[in-house]
Design an enzyme around this catalytic site. Structure first.
Site, PDB file in Angstrom:
ATOM      1  N   GLU A  27       0.850  -1.197   0.000  1.00  0.00           N
ATOM      2  CA  GLU A  27       0.000   0.000   0.000  1.00  0.00           C
ATOM      3  C   GLU A  27       0.883   1.243   0.000  1.00  0.00           C
ATOM      4  O   GLU A  27       2.007   1.215   0.520  1.00  0.00           O
ATOM      5  CB  GLU A  27      -0.879  -0.036   1.270  1.00  0.00           C
ATOM      6  CG  GLU A  27      -1.757   1.181   1.438  1.00  0.00           C
ATOM      7  CD  GLU A  27      -2.837   0.997   2.511  1.00  0.00           C
ATOM      8  OE1 GLU A  27      -2.876  -0.076   3.162  1.00  0.00           O
ATOM      9  OE2 GLU A  27      -3.646   1.934   2.691  1.00  0.00           O
ATOM     10  N   ASN A  72      -6.646   1.386   2.815  1.00  0.00           N
ATOM     11  CA  ASN A  72      -7.392   2.622   3.059  1.00  0.00           C
ATOM     12  C   ASN A  72      -6.971   3.730   2.105  1.00  0.00           C
ATOM     13  O   ASN A  72      -7.767   4.594   1.750  1.00  0.00           O
ATOM     14  CB  ASN A  72      -7.183   3.070   4.511  1.00  0.00           C
ATOM     15  CG  ASN A  72      -7.703   2.046   5.509  1.00  0.00           C
ATOM     16  OD1 ASN A  72      -8.570   1.238   5.187  1.00  0.00           O
ATOM     17  ND2 ASN A  72      -7.168   2.062   6.717  1.00  0.00           N
ATOM     18  N   ASN A 172     -12.100  -0.843  -0.926  1.00  0.00           N
ATOM     19  CA  ASN A 172     -11.443  -1.434   0.236  1.00  0.00           C
ATOM     20  C   ASN A 172     -12.214  -1.107   1.510  1.00  0.00           C
ATOM     21  O   ASN A 172     -12.523   0.061   1.770  1.00  0.00           O
ATOM     22  CB  ASN A 172     -10.022  -0.860   0.371  1.00  0.00           C
ATOM     23  CG  ASN A 172      -9.317  -1.346   1.632  1.00  0.00           C
ATOM     24  OD1 ASN A 172      -8.921  -2.506   1.701  1.00  0.00           O
ATOM     25  ND2 ASN A 172      -9.167  -0.479   2.623  1.00  0.00           N
ATOM     26  N   GLU A 173     -12.529  -2.134   2.276  1.00  0.00           N
ATOM     27  CA  GLU A 173     -13.131  -1.976   3.625  1.00  0.00           C
ATOM     28  C   GLU A 173     -14.153  -0.837   3.666  1.00  0.00           C
ATOM     29  O   GLU A 173     -14.071   0.065   4.509  1.00  0.00           O
ATOM     30  CB  GLU A 173     -12.039  -1.758   4.679  1.00  0.00           C
ATOM     31  CG  GLU A 173     -11.124  -2.954   4.826  1.00  0.00           C
ATOM     32  CD  GLU A 173     -10.149  -2.879   5.997  1.00  0.00           C
ATOM     33  OE1 GLU A 173     -10.043  -1.811   6.630  1.00  0.00           O
ATOM     34  OE2 GLU A 173      -9.487  -3.899   6.280  1.00  0.00           O
ATOM     35  N   TYR A 244      -6.887  -9.043  11.268  1.00  0.00           N
ATOM     36  CA  TYR A 244      -5.574  -8.892  11.921  1.00  0.00           C
ATOM     37  C   TYR A 244      -5.700  -9.418  13.347  1.00  0.00           C
ATOM     38  O   TYR A 244      -6.756  -9.305  13.963  1.00  0.00           O
ATOM     39  CB  TYR A 244      -5.157  -7.417  11.936  1.00  0.00           C
ATOM     40  CG  TYR A 244      -4.876  -6.877  10.555  1.00  0.00           C
ATOM     41  CD1 TYR A 244      -3.647  -7.085   9.943  1.00  0.00           C
ATOM     42  CD2 TYR A 244      -5.850  -6.166   9.853  1.00  0.00           C
ATOM     43  CE1 TYR A 244      -3.385  -6.589   8.670  1.00  0.00           C
ATOM     44  CE2 TYR A 244      -5.595  -5.667   8.580  1.00  0.00           C
ATOM     45  CZ  TYR A 244      -4.364  -5.891   7.996  1.00  0.00           C
ATOM     46  OH  TYR A 244      -4.103  -5.412   6.731  1.00  0.00           O
ATOM     47  N   GLU A 292      -6.392  -9.403   3.165  1.00  0.00           N
ATOM     48  CA  GLU A 292      -5.549  -8.779   4.199  1.00  0.00           C
ATOM     49  C   GLU A 292      -5.595  -9.676   5.422  1.00  0.00           C
ATOM     50  O   GLU A 292      -6.675  -9.880   5.990  1.00  0.00           O
ATOM     51  CB  GLU A 292      -6.050  -7.384   4.587  1.00  0.00           C
ATOM     52  CG  GLU A 292      -5.762  -6.317   3.555  1.00  0.00           C
ATOM     53  CD  GLU A 292      -6.088  -4.909   4.062  1.00  0.00           C
ATOM     54  OE1 GLU A 292      -5.878  -4.621   5.253  1.00  0.00           O
ATOM     55  OE2 GLU A 292      -6.568  -4.111   3.239  1.00  0.00           O
ATOM     56  N   GLN A 349       1.443  -6.584   5.361  1.00  0.00           N
ATOM     57  CA  GLN A 349       1.789  -6.299   3.997  1.00  0.00           C
ATOM     58  C   GLN A 349       3.132  -6.948   3.673  1.00  0.00           C
ATOM     59  O   GLN A 349       3.518  -7.867   4.389  1.00  0.00           O
ATOM     60  CB  GLN A 349       1.779  -4.795   3.787  1.00  0.00           C
ATOM     61  CG  GLN A 349       0.384  -4.183   4.125  1.00  0.00           C
ATOM     62  CD  GLN A 349       0.234  -2.728   3.714  1.00  0.00           C
ATOM     63  OE1 GLN A 349       1.060  -2.127   3.061  1.00  0.00           O
ATOM     64  NE2 GLN A 349      -0.875  -2.122   4.161  1.00  0.00           N
TER      65      GLN A 349
HETATM   66  O1  AHR Z   1      -2.993  -2.998   6.076  1.00  0.00           O
HETATM   67  C1  AHR Z   1      -3.225  -1.859   6.816  1.00  0.00           C
HETATM   68  C2  AHR Z   1      -4.668  -1.359   6.723  1.00  0.00           C
HETATM   69  O2  AHR Z   1      -5.513  -2.295   7.349  1.00  0.00           O
HETATM   70  C3  AHR Z   1      -5.253  -1.260   5.334  1.00  0.00           C
HETATM   71  O3  AHR Z   1      -4.976  -0.041   4.736  1.00  0.00           O
HETATM   72  C4  AHR Z   1      -6.713  -1.387   5.576  1.00  0.00           C
HETATM   73  O4  AHR Z   1      -7.400  -1.941   4.495  1.00  0.00           O
HETATM   74  C5  AHR Z   1      -6.828  -2.218   6.850  1.00  0.00           C
HETATM   75  O5  AHR Z   1      -7.653  -1.633   7.764  1.00  0.00           O
END
Ligand code: AHR
Length: 494
Positions: A27, A72, A172-173, A244, A292, A349
């Site tokens: 990103e 994001n 995205n999200e 995450y 992700e 990432q």
């Molecule tokens: O990977 C970091 C961030 O985590 C990304 O930009 C977003 O999509 C997620 O919230």
């Protein structure tokens, strides 16, 4: 030492891993691009400014796909800012991460980097401040070959041939409060559907990933997926999920059990996809893109101290421990075990930002602890996943019941090679393994990674504090406490 029998059921095939399960993500965030893959003043930079040391480490991982440019970031990004002469590109305020985006790298340069990294791009389009038309124009710029404005523009910029980007993310999200121009389920479903139509009319060969919920704890999880699927079903191939995991409470047993949460999240999302398939009487299945996933929590506090409006500040620079590598191994196994429905996954990432590869600006690059389980899964996890049963101790935590101490997965790579991955979640018990169902094979090698200190990490000063070792023949099959293990069997006939 405990004993365990690991029974490999070679004829019970769970599925075939798609190579895109071993994907990653870059990103425009922190030092992922600027200072990560691109640093023109670095002694190891090539003529385009790409760091060769980083490229070498990425290539070694055999990453088949890399998602780009966000995250994001993409929800405020206008891709035309990143093409054409660099001196004319605008310097913009970047609202997702409160940074300055200089636009030194855009799609033209990134596809050059991707070629060098021997990977394919998963391109995300802006459905925050962007329009369906802008997304269609990007598809035209990247993939088309006729005589139109955006194709001409690409040619003027030096690229005669189309880039041929096959996989695209519709935003995205978009359910997240943190997202630039967040949407309700209905708002997102509509714009995703109309954007998908324009993109596919422009290039019918592409595949599309629609946004699912940002994580399983979102208040609209379920409702969001149903709404998006009802609207977009004919136009998309995949639904994205993100997650995450962190050890904020410092409870290792609880943390290492979090791969069970990933599994439950996948199962529930698959159930919803199938429910809507039946409701709509659709023939095709929707597959999941877990685009992700990672451990992320170490840098949360530090990031609050970083001043805004800088170019490439050191954001989200988690330094990973041995413990994080163990969960990464468990998460990889969970993805592989769900290979019949999860076709794409991106470790988020790749460089500097919650990443397996770290760099110092003007300095070295090194591998974090999580680099190794990802590497081994990518090298040895492609093939047929078969059922395994394993008797071992289990434990119960506040949030998880019956967590097996041993997490196992077996993959038959080709007719000659069988790989068994094992994480020992126990800090007390080591295990002596006995394998059943491996007739016709012999144990050829055992790679293991463990450390006396589960919080040990690799740093610039000590980049090899935690690395895998080849287990001596007499100790093969012994699983040390808190260890990551890769056991490779070769067919006797070879
Ligand atoms: O990977 C970091 C961030 O985590 C990304 O930009 C977003 O999509 C997620 O919230």
């Amino acid at each position: 030492m405990k004993k365990t029998v690991i029974d490999i059921r070679q004829s019970h095939i769970i599925g075939e891993t798609d190579s895109r399960l071993f994907g990653s993500f870059i990103e425009h965030l922190g030092r992922a691009v600027y200072g990560g893959i691109y640093e023109p003043s670095h002694p190891l930079a090539d003529h385009m400014g790409f760091r060769q040391d980083v490229l070498g480490m990425v290539k070694a991982l055999h990453v088949p796909v890399v998602r780009y440019p966000g995250g994001n970031f993409v929800s405020g990004y206008h891709w035309e800012d990143g093409i054409g002469p660099k001196a004319l590109r605008p310097r913009k305020k970047e609202l997702a991460w409160k940074c300055i985006e200089p636009n030194w790298i855009g799609i033209d340069e990134f596809q050059e980097w991707a070629k060098r990294a021997e990977t394919e791009i998963i391109m995300a389009v802006n459905l925050g401040t962007g329009t369906p038309e802008e997304a269609g124009n990007l598809v035209e710029y990247c993939n088309c070959d006729y005589d139109t404005y955006y194709v001409q523009k690409r040619r003027e910029n030096g690229f005669e041939k189309p880039f041929g980007i096959h996989l695209w993310c519709l935003g995205n999200e978009m359910d997240g409060e943190w997202q630039i121009c967040r949407k309700t389920p209905e708002e997102y479903a509509r714009i995703a559907c109309e954007t998908a139509k324009i993109m596919k009319w422009t290039d019918p060969s592409i595949e599309l990933i629609a946004c699912g919920s940002s994580h399983a704890g979102m208040p609209t999880f379920g409702e969001w997926e149903r709404c998006v699927l009802r609207e977009c079903y004919p136009y998309i191939e995949y639904l994205s999920i993100h997650s995450y995991y962190g050890n904020q409470s410092g409870n290792t047993a609880e943390f290492l059990a979090k791969s069970l949460d990933m599994d439950a999240y996948i199962q529930e999302t698959v159930r919803i996809c199938d429910e809507i398939q039946e409701e709509l009487q659709e023939e095709k299945k929707i597959y999941l893109a877990f685009d992700e996933w990672n451990v992320w929590f170490h840098s949360n506090g530090r990031d609050k101290e970083i001043a805004p409006w800088q170019i490439a500040p050191p954001l989200l620079e988690d330094i990973y421990t041995m413990e994080d590598a163990l969960l990464t191994g468990c998460l990889m196994m969970t993805l592989m075990r769900n290979c019949s429905r999860v076709k794409i996954a991106c470790l988020a990432q790749l460089v500097n930002v919650i990443a397996p590869i770290m760099t110092r600006n003007h300095g070295p690059a090194w591998a974090q602890t999580i680099y190794y389980p990802f590497l081994h899964a990518s090298l040895y996890g492609r093939g047929r996943v078969v059922e395994v049963s394993c008797q071992c101790e289990s434990y119960t935590t506040e949030s998880h019941a019956n967590v097996p101490e041993l997490e196992t997965l077996a993959v038959i790579q080709d007719e000659k090679t069988l790989t068994v991955f094992i994480v020992n979640r126990s800090g007390q018990n080591s295990y002596q393994t006995e394998f059943h169902g491996t007739e016709g094979y012999q144990l050829e090698s055992h790679i293991a990674m463990y450390h006396d200190d589960i919080k040990a990490e690799n740093t610039e000063a000590c980049p090899d504090a935690v690395t895998p070792c080849i287990v001596e023949p007499q100790n093969r099959g012994i699983l040390m406490p808190y260890s990551w293990n890769v056991l490779r069997f070769l067919s006797r006939t070879e």
